[in-house]
Design a protein around this motif. Structure first.
Motif, PDB file in Angstrom:
ATOM      1  N   LEU A 126      10.286   3.450  -7.868  1.00 42.56           N
ATOM      2  CA  LEU A 126      10.684   2.359  -6.822  1.00 42.56           C
ATOM      3  C   LEU A 126      10.905   2.863  -5.205  1.00 42.56           C
ATOM      4  O   LEU A 126      10.369   2.343  -4.422  1.00 42.56           O
ATOM      5  N   ALA A 127      12.022   3.676  -5.271  1.00 47.95           N
ATOM      6  CA  ALA A 127      12.467   4.110  -3.968  1.00 47.95           C
ATOM      7  C   ALA A 127      11.390   4.810  -3.209  1.00 47.95           C
ATOM      8  O   ALA A 127      11.198   4.726  -2.075  1.00 47.95           O
ATOM      9  N   GLU A 128      10.357   5.614  -3.926  1.00 44.65           N
ATOM     10  CA  GLU A 128       9.267   6.272  -3.373  1.00 44.65           C
ATOM     11  C   GLU A 128       8.593   5.156  -3.023  1.00 44.65           C
ATOM     12  O   GLU A 128       7.881   5.178  -1.810  1.00 44.65           O
ATOM     13  N   ALA A 129       8.230   4.092  -3.579  1.00 45.28           N
ATOM     14  CA  ALA A 129       7.071   3.302  -3.278  1.00 45.28           C
ATOM     15  C   ALA A 129       7.566   2.454  -2.186  1.00 45.28           C
ATOM     16  O   ALA A 129       6.568   1.979  -1.263  1.00 45.28           O
ATOM     17  N   ALA A 130       8.665   1.983  -2.159  1.00 45.26           N
ATOM     18  CA  ALA A 130       9.471   1.257  -1.321  1.00 45.26           C
ATOM     19  C   ALA A 130       9.909   1.791   0.120  1.00 45.26           C
ATOM     20  O   ALA A 130      10.312   1.079   0.846  1.00 45.26           O
ATOM     21  N   GLY A 161      19.038  -1.207   2.259  1.00 45.92           N
ATOM     22  CA  GLY A 161      17.810  -0.015   1.743  1.00 45.92           C
ATOM     23  C   GLY A 161      18.108   0.804   0.597  1.00 45.92           C
ATOM     24  O   GLY A 161      17.754   1.873   0.645  1.00 45.92           O
ATOM     25  N   ASN A 162      18.833   0.456  -0.466  1.00 45.24           N
ATOM     26  CA  ASN A 162      19.451   1.449  -1.369  1.00 45.24           C
ATOM     27  C   ASN A 162      19.005   0.819  -2.819  1.00 45.24           C
ATOM     28  O   ASN A 162      19.253  -0.293  -3.013  1.00 45.24           O
ATOM     29  N   ILE A 163      18.760   1.766  -3.608  1.00 39.58           N
ATOM     30  CA  ILE A 163      18.379   1.436  -5.169  1.00 39.58           C
ATOM     31  C   ILE A 163      19.700   1.986  -5.763  1.00 39.58           C
ATOM     32  O   ILE A 163      19.474   3.340  -5.671  1.00 39.58           O
ATOM     33  N   VAL A 164      20.601   1.604  -6.133  1.00 45.57           N
ATOM     34  CA  VAL A 164      21.849   2.062  -6.922  1.00 45.57           C
ATOM     35  C   VAL A 164      21.345   2.341  -8.562  1.00 45.57           C
ATOM     36  O   VAL A 164      20.816   1.353  -9.027  1.00 45.57           O
ATOM     37  N   ASP A 165      21.491   3.320  -9.002  1.00 45.61           N
ATOM     38  CA  ASP A 165      21.107   3.702 -10.617  1.00 45.61           C
ATOM     39  C   ASP A 165      22.465   3.913 -11.068  1.00 45.61           C
ATOM     40  O   ASP A 165      23.150   4.903 -11.174  1.00 45.61           O
ATOM     41  N   HIS A 166      22.793   3.197 -12.162  1.00 47.32           N
ATOM     42  CA  HIS A 166      24.020   3.282 -13.090  1.00 47.32           C
ATOM     43  C   HIS A 166      24.047   2.409 -14.243  1.00 47.32           C
ATOM     44  O   HIS A 166      23.590   1.345 -14.268  1.00 47.32           O
ATOM     45  N   HIS A 167      24.686   3.014 -15.164  1.00 46.39           N
ATOM     46  CA  HIS A 167      24.774   2.288 -16.537  1.00 46.39           C
ATOM     47  C   HIS A 167      25.947   1.184 -16.648  1.00 46.39           C
ATOM     48  O   HIS A 167      25.884   0.282 -17.453  1.00 46.39           O
ATOM     49  N   GLY A 168      26.708   1.256 -15.604  1.00 41.19           N
ATOM     50  CA  GLY A 168      27.752   0.132 -15.517  1.00 41.19           C
ATOM     51  C   GLY A 168      27.305  -0.817 -14.317  1.00 41.19           C
ATOM     52  O   GLY A 168      26.752  -0.147 -13.192  1.00 41.19           O
ATOM     53  N   CYS A 169      28.038  -1.842 -14.263  1.00 45.92           N
ATOM     54  CA  CYS A 169      27.682  -2.593 -12.788  1.00 45.92           C
ATOM     55  C   CYS A 169      28.893  -3.551 -12.517  1.00 45.92           C
ATOM     56  O   CYS A 169      28.941  -3.938 -11.225  1.00 45.92           O
ATOM     57  N   LEU A 211       9.073  -5.074  -8.988  1.00 42.00           N
ATOM     58  CA  LEU A 211      10.105  -5.066  -7.830  1.00 42.00           C
ATOM     59  C   LEU A 211       9.552  -4.765  -6.499  1.00 42.00           C
ATOM     60  O   LEU A 211      10.405  -5.399  -5.467  1.00 42.00           O
ATOM     61  N   SER A 212       8.361  -4.167  -6.568  1.00 42.99           N
ATOM     62  CA  SER A 212       7.814  -3.950  -5.176  1.00 42.99           C
ATOM     63  C   SER A 212       7.440  -5.268  -4.376  1.00 42.99           C
ATOM     64  O   SER A 212       7.782  -5.555  -3.218  1.00 42.99           O
ATOM     65  N   ASP A 213       6.686  -6.200  -5.285  1.00 38.45           N
ATOM     66  CA  ASP A 213       6.551  -7.321  -5.098  1.00 38.45           C
ATOM     67  C   ASP A 213       7.993  -8.125  -4.465  1.00 38.45           C
ATOM     68  O   ASP A 213       7.704  -8.831  -3.432  1.00 38.45           O
ATOM     69  N   TRP A 214       8.746  -8.286  -4.980  1.00 37.52           N
ATOM     70  CA  TRP A 214      10.093  -8.742  -4.779  1.00 37.52           C
ATOM     71  C   TRP A 214      10.644  -8.299  -3.410  1.00 37.52           C
ATOM     72  O   TRP A 214      10.976  -9.262  -2.457  1.00 37.52           O
ATOM     73  N   LEU A 215      10.500  -6.876  -3.194  1.00 39.52           N
ATOM     74  CA  LEU A 215      11.019  -6.419  -2.118  1.00 39.52           C
ATOM     75  C   LEU A 215      10.257  -6.926  -0.775  1.00 39.52           C
ATOM     76  O   LEU A 215      10.813  -7.199   0.083  1.00 39.52           O
ATOM     77  N   ARG A 216       8.983  -6.979  -1.051  1.00 36.93           N
ATOM     78  CA  ARG A 216       7.877  -7.359   0.146  1.00 36.93           C
ATOM     79  C   ARG A 216       8.304  -8.913   0.698  1.00 36.93           C
ATOM     80  O   ARG A 216       8.362  -9.346   1.496  1.00 36.93           O
ATOM     81  N   SER A 217       8.524  -9.620  -0.597  1.00 36.89           N
ATOM     82  CA  SER A 217       8.929 -11.086  -0.407  1.00 36.89           C
ATOM     83  C   SER A 217      10.195 -11.124   0.385  1.00 36.89           C
ATOM     84  O   SER A 217      10.459 -12.139   1.422  1.00 36.89           O
ATOM     85  N   TRP A 218      11.170 -10.049   0.032  1.00 34.39           N
ATOM     86  CA  TRP A 218      12.450 -10.158   0.516  1.00 34.39           C
ATOM     87  C   TRP A 218      12.424 -10.073   2.033  1.00 34.39           C
ATOM     88  O   TRP A 218      12.935 -10.779   2.838  1.00 34.39           O
TER      89      TRP A 218
END
Length: 178
Positions: A32-36, A82-90, A168-175
């Motif tokens: 997703l980071a690469e695509a967006a 402009g960040n995508i955070v990747d983690h098993h907890g939130c 998610l790319s579609d969501w990013l475009r709409s955002w």
């Protein structure tokens, strides 16, 4: 309060991709980071790289994350957006940071095989499978963030990952158009 386009003056959204280990967080976040053209932040890598931990947990064979240090390290980047955070907890990230929280979910037998291939055994393996069975991370996300920004996505196969990146790319475009 999370709003589209401009929470805290951001021009780009922040996403959190969470889920049990083995559900495809890093693969999805990287694609997703690469695509967006967004920044991918893998919290596990960041913790190791910047020593944002309080030592090693022998039982679970992982670092004991210092959540305050992680949040301090990320604050300026998250304000930029402009960040995508990747983690098993939130549950320790500030709610204001994220515009979308994605919880990846994988069928238990597939997840078991993935984790076993990674060398997970004993309590580390069983705890992660139980976490998935009881949807602990989805509940944690719903308790930590506004429910309308939390979305659960199936992540059993490469096709699922590709579909998730597309969704998610579609969501990013709409955002970005809001």
């Amino acid at each position: 309060m999370a709003q589209k386009n401009g929470i805290d003056g951001r021009k780009k959204p922040n996403l959190l991709i969470t889920g049990t280990p083995g559900t495809g967080k890093t693969t999805t976040a990287s694609a997703l980071a690469e695509a967006a053209q967004l920044r991918h932040i893998n919290i596990g890598d960041l913790v190791k790289e910047k020593n944002l931990h309080n030592g090693w947990d022998d039982q679970f064979e992982c670092y004991i994350i210092n959540e305050d240090l992680v949040c301090d390290e990320l604050e300026d980047m998250m304000e930029e957006g402009g960040n995508i955070v990747d983690h098993h907890g939130c549950d320790f990230f500030p709610e204001r940071w994220f515009d979308r929280v994605v919880v990846l979910q994988t069928e238990n037998s597939l997840l078991y095989d993935r984790l076993a291939r990674r060398g997970y055994t004993g309590s580390k393996l069983s705890n992660n499978i139980e976490c998935e069975i009881f949807q602990v991370l989805l509940e944690e996300a719903k308790e930590s963030y506004q429910e309308e920004i939390v979305v659960a996505l199936r992540s059993d196969s490469i096709d699922d990952i590709n579909n998730n990146v597309s969704t998610l790319s579609d969501w990013l475009r709409s955002w970005n158009m809001s």
